[in-house]
Design an enzyme around this catalytic site. Sequence first.
Site, PDB file in Angstrom:
ATOM      1  N   GLY A   1       0.929  -1.209  -0.143  1.00 28.73           N
ATOM      2  CA  GLY A   1      -0.072   0.017   0.174  1.00 28.73           C
ATOM      3  C   GLY A   1       1.099   1.106  -0.081  1.00 28.73           C
ATOM      4  O   GLY A   1       2.189   0.953  -0.202  1.00 28.73           O
TER       5      GLY A   1
ATOM      6  N   LYS B   1       0.651  -9.344  -0.603  1.00 28.98           N
ATOM      7  CA  LYS B   1      -0.224 -10.724  -0.179  1.00 28.98           C
ATOM      8  C   LYS B   1      -1.021 -11.211  -1.446  1.00 28.98           C
ATOM      9  O   LYS B   1      -1.094 -12.443  -1.565  1.00 28.98           O
ATOM     10  CB  LYS B   1      -1.146 -10.140   0.991  1.00 28.98           C
ATOM     11  CG  LYS B   1      -1.775 -11.410   1.645  1.00 28.98           C
ATOM     12  CD  LYS B   1      -2.509 -11.056   2.826  1.00 28.98           C
ATOM     13  CE  LYS B   1      -2.846 -12.072   3.699  1.00 28.98           C
ATOM     14  NZ  LYS B   1      -3.586 -11.647   4.861  1.00 28.98           N
TER      15      LYS B   1
ATOM     16  N   ARG C   1      -8.918   8.667  14.810  1.00 29.71           N
ATOM     17  CA  ARG C   1      -8.008   9.425  13.659  1.00 29.71           C
ATOM     18  C   ARG C   1      -8.837  10.484  13.026  1.00 29.71           C
ATOM     19  O   ARG C   1     -10.121  10.473  12.744  1.00 29.71           O
ATOM     20  CB  ARG C   1      -7.721   8.377  12.699  1.00 29.71           C
ATOM     21  CG  ARG C   1      -6.937   8.962  11.506  1.00 29.71           C
ATOM     22  CD  ARG C   1      -6.336   7.961  10.658  1.00 29.71           C
ATOM     23  NE  ARG C   1      -7.531   7.041   9.840  1.00 29.71           N
ATOM     24  CZ  ARG C   1      -7.980   7.360   8.989  1.00 29.71           C
ATOM     25  NH1 ARG C   1      -8.088   8.604   8.206  1.00 29.71           N
ATOM     26  NH2 ARG C   1      -8.886   6.380   8.452  1.00 29.71           N
TER      27      ARG C   1
ATOM     28  N   HIS D   1     -13.546   0.598  10.076  1.00 29.77           N
ATOM     29  CA  HIS D   1     -12.757   1.239   8.918  1.00 29.77           C
ATOM     30  C   HIS D   1     -11.186   1.356   9.005  1.00 29.77           C
ATOM     31  O   HIS D   1     -10.661   1.058   8.150  1.00 29.77           O
ATOM     32  CB  HIS D   1     -13.332   2.785   8.830  1.00 29.77           C
ATOM     33  CG  HIS D   1     -12.728   3.348   7.572  1.00 29.77           C
ATOM     34  ND1 HIS D   1     -12.771   3.072   6.399  1.00 29.77           N
ATOM     35  CD2 HIS D   1     -11.957   4.609   7.638  1.00 29.77           C
ATOM     36  CE1 HIS D   1     -12.257   4.098   5.521  1.00 29.77           C
ATOM     37  NE2 HIS D   1     -11.656   4.968   6.282  1.00 29.77           N
TER      38      HIS D   1
ATOM     39  N   SER E   1      -4.831   9.380   7.437  1.00 26.93           N
ATOM     40  CA  SER E   1      -4.034   7.915   7.354  1.00 26.93           C
ATOM     41  C   SER E   1      -3.133   8.076   6.170  1.00 26.93           C
ATOM     42  O   SER E   1      -1.870   7.394   6.336  1.00 26.93           O
ATOM     43  CB  SER E   1      -5.082   7.114   7.041  1.00 26.93           C
ATOM     44  OG  SER E   1      -6.101   7.192   5.978  1.00 26.93           O
TER      45      SER E   1
END
Length: 486
Positions: free
Chosen positions: A13, A34, A366, A330, A371
């Site tokens: 990611g 993965k 958060r 989430h 993020s």
Amino acid sequence: MSKHYDTIIIGAGIAGLYLASKLPKEKDVLVLCKDVPWECNTFYAQGGIVTALDESDIPIHIEDTLIAGAYHNDRNAVEVMSRDSLLIREDFVQSGMEFDTDEEGNLLYTKEAAHSTERILHAGGDATGRYMHMFLMSQNPHKLQKNSLVYDLLIENGRCYGVRVMINYKPHTLYANSVVIASGGIGSLYQYNTNSRTVSADIHGICVEKGIELKDMEFMQFHPTVFVKTPFARKLLLTEALRGEGAWIVDEDGKRFLFDYDERGELASRDIVSRSIFLYKRKTGKKVYLDFSMFEPKWFKKRFPNITKTFEAIGYNLPKDRVEISPAFHYANGGIDCDLEGRVPGIKGLYVVGEAARTGVHGANRLASNSLLEAAVFAARCAKAIVNDKNCWEKEPTFDKDYDTLLHEENDKKYKHQLRKIMWDDVGIVRTRKGLLEAKNFIYDTKSKKIGRLLELRLNTAAAIVNAALRREESLGSHYIEEDKD
Ligand code: SIN
């Protein structure tokens, strides 16, 4: 097969790929992915990436982050993230990432809940994650291995030597001077979640097994606006940018009930909005919707093209139709403990970045769109640390234990579904001590059964969440605990 790399990165990611792009080309680096590269949470991120607008916005961004995090954040980490956001924006823009701009080429910023101002960059309208992921894939100078499932970290005497990994269903032992965990969060532990199906808490579970500390695990984040009535594991997110641009949350009679819970209404922080929806539904038995009818259709379709198309495919005509919503899991605010360069304390050569990491930035909840920023800021810092830390070693110890034939057992699927349900019911938005203890009993009972390694790892992580939730007796941020009824 065994091989000795300079660095192995587990995960492809934003955190893993941005870190890879910052490691020297001549180093022998392997990115383990993965599944296929786009099966990661970055790819599905819609809203955007925060950046302080300029020097004067840094203190305001810091304060917004701290307020959303219920001041449980590590202030120093937040300051680092906000200050470095200007460098990250510069780096992405200079290296060719195309964020949305106006006709004169000025960057466009949107707002999301709990931000004092518009400071969120976006791309492709509502496809920021996909655009950033594709961009980072194109920038990665190192080898990326698909279909690679890591099922053990090789750790001995306070040092990490590498990983055991199934590559295309065959076991391999790969050694490395440095190993970086960039494997994302824990979404698959919850029945309703917005996460990629690959995000299943395996590496967190390995850390629990090795005695590596997970921190703030009681703070799991539930996104308020998710369409959950689909048969697929990943539920459909309706980005918070919709509310930032003016969408309403209403009940079946069209009432904007959120103001009964918080004066900021739809723009209260995510923990408050999710909990208010949950409590309102429980109290009234009414359905809750996201209403976009205030938007001009042409503008809406240009600003939110993917949401428009996704919902069109299942029979909705946006922005005219409202969509029934529910909160869903989430994001993991907590994770594997590390310092601000991603080093895992006590284990030389092991690092963690992205959602898997607990940098302390997010506190108890958060702030929206922090993020992707956190992942990029701390991945860049981690890359520098890897280059400077002296992690080389000559001879690995012998690692006898292996699990490659035991990854799955016959009843795992059944237990996995039970776990997902119990996590949603008892370790979700509103918790009770009784429910947490029931979840704990289920987890430890299942661990004592004949189960495969991957389920065992999930259960380790679930246990860490439940135990953290039991330890925190008072509500804070996204951890909300009610009195037992009897
Ligand atoms: C969203 O677009 O609402 C999600 C962004 C985030 O998780 O911060």
